[in-house]
Design a protein around this motif. Structure first.
Motif, PDB file in Angstrom:
ATOM      1  N   ASP A   1       0.782  -1.057   0.101  1.00 31.14           N
ATOM      2  CA  ASP A   1      -0.019   0.005  -0.042  1.00 31.14           C
ATOM      3  C   ASP A   1       0.958   1.217  -0.045  1.00 31.14           C
ATOM      4  OD1 ASP A   1      -2.545  -1.063  -0.257  1.00 31.14           O
ATOM      5  OD2 ASP A   1      -2.758  -1.370   1.856  1.00 31.14           O
TER       6      ASP A   1
ATOM      7  N   LYS B   1      -3.004   7.581  -4.570  1.00 33.82           N
ATOM      8  CA  LYS B   1      -3.505   6.340  -5.082  1.00 33.82           C
ATOM      9  C   LYS B   1      -2.298   5.614  -4.479  1.00 33.82           C
ATOM     10  CE  LYS B   1      -5.323   7.241  -9.505  1.00 33.82           C
ATOM     11  NZ  LYS B   1      -5.024   7.393 -11.044  1.00 33.82           N
TER      12      LYS B   1
ATOM     13  N   SER C   1       2.269   4.717  -1.555  1.00 36.55           N
ATOM     14  CA  SER C   1       1.708   5.719  -2.224  1.00 36.55           C
ATOM     15  C   SER C   1       2.370   5.799  -3.715  1.00 36.55           C
ATOM     16  CB  SER C   1       1.642   6.900  -1.869  1.00 36.55           C
ATOM     17  OG  SER C   1       3.124   7.618  -1.565  1.00 36.55           O
TER      18      SER C   1
ATOM     19  N   LYS D   1      -4.874   1.436  -6.248  1.00 37.20           N
ATOM     20  CA  LYS D   1      -6.314   1.951  -5.618  1.00 37.20           C
ATOM     21  C   LYS D   1      -6.260   3.127  -4.939  1.00 37.20           C
ATOM     22  CE  LYS D   1      -5.696  -0.706  -1.497  1.00 37.20           C
ATOM     23  NZ  LYS D   1      -6.139  -1.694  -0.504  1.00 37.20           N
ATOM     24  N   ARG D   2      -7.338   3.880  -4.511  1.00 38.10           N
ATOM     25  CA  ARG D   2      -7.147   5.033  -3.871  1.00 38.10           C
ATOM     26  C   ARG D   2      -7.072   4.599  -2.302  1.00 38.10           C
ATOM     27  NH1 ARG D   2      -7.081   9.550  -6.809  1.00 38.10           N
ATOM     28  NH2 ARG D   2      -8.580   9.261  -8.637  1.00 38.10           N
ATOM     29  N   ALA D   3      -6.333   5.637  -1.795  1.00 33.63           N
ATOM     30  CA  ALA D   3      -5.950   5.037  -0.387  1.00 33.63           C
ATOM     31  C   ALA D   3      -7.169   5.356   0.679  1.00 33.63           C
ATOM     32  CB  ALA D   3      -4.792   6.206   0.001  1.00 33.63           C
ATOM     33  N   GLU D   4      -7.433   4.628   1.551  1.00 34.02           N
ATOM     34  CA  GLU D   4      -8.521   4.584   2.327  1.00 34.02           C
ATOM     35  C   GLU D   4      -8.543   5.910   3.120  1.00 34.02           C
ATOM     36  OE1 GLU D   4      -8.819   1.177   4.584  1.00 34.02           O
ATOM     37  OE2 GLU D   4      -8.677  -0.097   2.910  1.00 34.02           O
ATOM     38  N   GLN D   5      -7.289   6.507   3.714  1.00 33.87           N
ATOM     39  CA  GLN D   5      -7.107   7.466   4.550  1.00 33.87           C
ATOM     40  C   GLN D   5      -7.415   8.903   3.771  1.00 33.87           C
ATOM     41  OE1 GLN D   5      -5.050   5.157   4.164  1.00 33.87           O
ATOM     42  NE2 GLN D   5      -2.867   5.912   4.290  1.00 33.87           N
ATOM     43  N   ASP D   6      -7.187   8.774   2.511  1.00 35.48           N
ATOM     44  CA  ASP D   6      -6.723  10.102   1.762  1.00 35.48           C
ATOM     45  C   ASP D   6      -7.066   9.764   0.268  1.00 35.48           C
ATOM     46  OD1 ASP D   6      -6.598  12.388   0.365  1.00 35.48           O
ATOM     47  OD2 ASP D   6      -4.396  12.656   0.912  1.00 35.48           O
ATOM     48  N   SER D   7      -8.576   9.976  -0.321  1.00 40.35           N
ATOM     49  CA  SER D   7      -8.946   9.451  -1.652  1.00 40.35           C
ATOM     50  C   SER D   7      -8.263  10.275  -2.883  1.00 40.35           C
ATOM     51  CB  SER D   7     -10.280   9.632  -1.778  1.00 40.35           C
ATOM     52  OG  SER D   7     -10.597  10.972  -1.684  1.00 40.35           O
TER      53      SER D   7
END
Length: 145
Positions: free
Chosen positions: A46, A88, A48, A79-85
């Motif tokens: 995960d 990526k 960035s 995918k988009r990060a859960e904590q900051d859309s």
């Protein structure tokens, strides 16, 4: 004068080494940058996309191009990060992990050839010197901004 230029000498060796890795990795379908990228993604799940580029000292265009190839091949998932859309993140897939494992013996073979040719101690010394050179470069960049 050019024969003592650090940049010219490093570019020549780096280019030759990149060509060697790419030639030997050809049966896997990976280039050395993609292999290195998969390895970094594997060790930093995960991560960035921008952090991956920083780690690898690659510009955004090179990171994006290679990630798109890896993504299209099914080796990574973006995918988009859960904590900051707005951010990526990228993870390695099972297929990507298999591809990394397929390519690792080739990479190890090159590493062993280099170490064997110049000796383990000299190889480690080379890595130390390259690290020192990178620190000098970073210091010069910081002082010039």
């Amino acid at each position: 004068m050019i024969e003592v230029c650090a940049s010219a000498n490093l570019r020549t060796v780096s280019g030759s080494l990149t060509q060697l890795y790419n030639h030997l990795l050809k049966p896997t379908g990976l280039k050395i940058t993609q292999y290195y990228m998969l390895g970094n993604i594997y060790t930093s799940p995960d991560i960035s996309i921008s952090r991956l580029g920083e780690m690898m000292l690659l510009d955004q265009t090179t990171v994006t191009r290679n990630l798109n190839i890896l993504n299209d091949s099914g080796y990574v998932h973006i995918k988009r990060a859960e904590q900051d859309s707005r951010t990526k993140v990228v993870t390695i897939t099972n297929l990507g992990y298999e591809k990394l494992n397929d390519a690792t013996p080739i990479w190890l073979h090159v590493q062993e050839q280099i170490e064997g040719a110049i000796g383990k101690a000299q190889y480690m010394d080379l890595l130390d010197k390259l690290g020192a050179l990178q620190r000098v470069i970073d210091d010069v960049k910081r002082s010039s901004t």
